[in-house]
Design a protein around this motif. Structure first.
Motif, PDB file in Angstrom:
ATOM      1  N   PRO A  50     -64.064  36.060  -4.488  1.00  0.00           N
ATOM      2  CA  PRO A  50     -63.297  37.177  -3.922  1.00  0.00           C
ATOM      3  C   PRO A  50     -62.002  37.473  -4.673  1.00  0.00           C
ATOM      4  O   PRO A  50     -61.450  38.559  -4.550  1.00  0.00           O
ATOM      5  CB  PRO A  50     -63.011  36.725  -2.490  1.00  0.00           C
ATOM      6  N   TRP A  51     -61.507  36.528  -5.467  1.00  0.00           N
ATOM      7  CA  TRP A  51     -60.269  36.734  -6.218  1.00  0.00           C
ATOM      8  C   TRP A  51     -60.542  36.817  -7.718  1.00  0.00           C
ATOM      9  O   TRP A  51     -59.665  36.612  -8.538  1.00  0.00           O
ATOM     10  CB  TRP A  51     -59.264  35.629  -5.902  1.00  0.00           C
ATOM     11  N   SER A  52     -61.741  37.170  -8.060  1.00  0.00           N
ATOM     12  CA  SER A  52     -62.156  37.315  -9.454  1.00  0.00           C
ATOM     13  C   SER A  52     -61.243  38.290 -10.197  1.00  0.00           C
ATOM     14  O   SER A  52     -61.016  39.408  -9.732  1.00  0.00           O
ATOM     15  CB  SER A  52     -63.598  37.821  -9.482  1.00  0.00           C
ATOM     16  N   GLY A  53     -60.683  37.851 -11.322  1.00  0.00           N
ATOM     17  CA  GLY A  53     -59.830  38.704 -12.133  1.00  0.00           C
ATOM     18  C   GLY A  53     -58.396  38.837 -11.646  1.00  0.00           C
ATOM     19  O   GLY A  53     -57.579  39.485 -12.289  1.00  0.00           O
ATOM     20  N   ASP A  54     -58.077  38.228 -10.518  1.00  0.00           N
ATOM     21  CA  ASP A  54     -56.721  38.334  -9.971  1.00  0.00           C
ATOM     22  C   ASP A  54     -55.725  37.488 -10.760  1.00  0.00           C
ATOM     23  O   ASP A  54     -56.088  36.509 -11.411  1.00  0.00           O
ATOM     24  CB  ASP A  54     -56.692  37.867  -8.512  1.00  0.00           C
ATOM     25  N   MET A  55     -54.461  37.857 -10.640  1.00  0.00           N
ATOM     26  CA  MET A  55     -53.370  37.081 -11.221  1.00  0.00           C
ATOM     27  C   MET A  55     -53.008  35.969 -10.243  1.00  0.00           C
ATOM     28  O   MET A  55     -53.019  36.181  -9.023  1.00  0.00           O
ATOM     29  CB  MET A  55     -52.155  37.968 -11.485  1.00  0.00           C
ATOM     30  N   ALA A  56     -52.693  34.799 -10.776  1.00  0.00           N
ATOM     31  CA  ALA A  56     -52.398  33.636  -9.931  1.00  0.00           C
ATOM     32  C   ALA A  56     -51.537  32.654 -10.712  1.00  0.00           C
ATOM     33  O   ALA A  56     -51.249  32.852 -11.893  1.00  0.00           O
ATOM     34  CB  ALA A  56     -53.706  32.969  -9.503  1.00  0.00           C
ATOM     35  N   PHE A  57     -51.158  31.598 -10.032  1.00  0.00           N
ATOM     36  CA  PHE A  57     -50.524  30.468 -10.690  1.00  0.00           C
ATOM     37  C   PHE A  57     -51.605  29.413 -10.897  1.00  0.00           C
ATOM     38  O   PHE A  57     -52.535  29.304 -10.100  1.00  0.00           O
ATOM     39  CB  PHE A  57     -49.396  29.908  -9.824  1.00  0.00           C
ATOM     40  N   PRO A  58     -51.519  28.619 -11.972  1.00  0.00           N
ATOM     41  CA  PRO A  58     -52.540  27.589 -12.168  1.00  0.00           C
ATOM     42  C   PRO A  58     -52.488  26.562 -11.042  1.00  0.00           C
ATOM     43  O   PRO A  58     -51.421  26.261 -10.518  1.00  0.00           O
ATOM     44  CB  PRO A  58     -52.163  26.968 -13.519  1.00  0.00           C
ATOM     45  N   GLY A  59     -53.655  26.073 -10.689  1.00  0.00           N
ATOM     46  CA  GLY A  59     -53.731  25.072  -9.626  1.00  0.00           C
ATOM     47  C   GLY A  59     -55.093  25.091  -8.979  1.00  0.00           C
ATOM     48  O   GLY A  59     -55.992  25.815  -9.406  1.00  0.00           O
ATOM     49  N   GLY A  60     -55.237  24.301  -7.932  1.00  0.00           N
ATOM     50  CA  GLY A  60     -56.518  24.242  -7.239  1.00  0.00           C
ATOM     51  C   GLY A  60     -56.530  23.179  -6.168  1.00  0.00           C
ATOM     52  O   GLY A  60     -55.492  22.600  -5.831  1.00  0.00           O
ATOM     53  N   ARG A  61     -57.720  22.914  -5.658  1.00  0.00           N
ATOM     54  CA  ARG A  61     -57.891  21.973  -4.551  1.00  0.00           C
ATOM     55  C   ARG A  61     -57.632  20.531  -4.979  1.00  0.00           C
ATOM     56  O   ARG A  61     -57.927  20.138  -6.102  1.00  0.00           O
ATOM     57  CB  ARG A  61     -59.301  22.070  -3.990  1.00  0.00           C
ATOM     58  N   MET A  62     -57.121  19.771  -4.022  1.00  0.00           N
ATOM     59  CA  MET A  62     -56.939  18.331  -4.234  1.00  0.00           C
ATOM     60  C   MET A  62     -58.306  17.671  -4.316  1.00  0.00           C
ATOM     61  O   MET A  62     -59.243  18.061  -3.631  1.00  0.00           O
ATOM     62  CB  MET A  62     -56.162  17.705  -3.069  1.00  0.00           C
ATOM     63  N   GLN A  63     -58.381  16.666  -5.156  1.00  0.00           N
ATOM     64  CA  GLN A  63     -59.583  15.834  -5.298  1.00  0.00           C
ATOM     65  C   GLN A  63     -59.243  14.425  -4.820  1.00  0.00           C
ATOM     66  O   GLN A  63     -58.063  14.058  -4.750  1.00  0.00           O
ATOM     67  CB  GLN A  63     -60.032  15.824  -6.757  1.00  0.00           C
ATOM     68  N   PRO A  64     -60.247  13.608  -4.525  1.00  0.00           N
ATOM     69  CA  PRO A  64     -59.963  12.244  -4.047  1.00  0.00           C
ATOM     70  C   PRO A  64     -59.067  11.438  -5.000  1.00  0.00           C
ATOM     71  O   PRO A  64     -58.291  10.602  -4.550  1.00  0.00           O
ATOM     72  CB  PRO A  64     -61.350  11.612  -3.933  1.00  0.00           C
TER      73      PRO A  64
END
Length: 190
Positions: A50-64
């Motif tokens: 749903p946010w394909s091509g959008d501007m963002a800050f780098p980052g993502g979900r936490m992993q174990p």
């Protein structure tokens, strides 16, 4: 700067540990002419995102393997852009938690932003999640004349979201909210 950081009290959602967590890095650098630029990524264009091509800050979900959300922001930034914040970034502050949803589900997710000054010279190396990196002057982002509205069609009608347009890019949503908190705190003096 130390005085400001000692008084900074970001909003922490009380139930954040019970939800999926994610973290992002707001990375700025000083230019040779004394200005400040903020790093944005343009997300890769992918069907179903749903946010394909959008501007963002780098980052993502936490992993174990991530000890903290901040560690997740640093790991994800390195994976997405090759920018090594552990070696070439100077951590400044944590901003307020924001709530969003998973990409493919309507379950809530808490996103925590962290602010870093980039002090490295290394080139950016993008992975498959990122189309490009764009450094945007902070003065431009703060200027009222560069603020706009993004029309967004929904089943109940068209909504108007606040945004900032830079060249052909549009910064809106969570990224815009994080940017506004950063600008309001005036923590990056020019």
């Amino acid at each position: 700067m130390p005085e400001l950081l000692s008084t900074l009290r970001p909003q922490k959602l009380p139930f954040r540990r019970r939800l999926t967590r994610a973290a992002v890095a707001l990375i700025y650098r000083r230019t040779k002419d004394g200005g400040v630029e903020l790093l944005f990524i343009q997300r890769a264009r992918r069907e179903g995102d749903p946010w394909s091509g959008d501007m963002a800050f780098p980052g993502g979900r936490m992993q174990p393997e991530d000890a903290t959300p901040r560690a997740a922001a640093e790991r994800e930034t390195l994976e997405e852009t090759g920018v090594d914040l552990m070696r070439h970034g100077r951590f400044h502050a944590r901003l307020s938690d924001l709530i969003t949803r998973h990409h493919s589900r309507w379950r809530p997710m808490v996103v925590t932003p962290y602010v870093y000054e980039w002090q490295g010279k290394q080139p950016v190396t993008l992975n498959h999640e990122v189309e490009r990196v764009v450094w945007v002057p902070l003065d431009y982002l703060a200027a009222k004349e560069n603020q706009s509205r993004l029309p967004w069609r929904t089943p109940i009608g068209t909504l108007q979201f606040p945004c900032c347009r830079y060249q052909e890019y549009c910064i809106w949503g969570l990224s815009y909210s994080m940017l506004q908190e950063l600008l309001a705190l005036d923590m990056i003096s020019q």
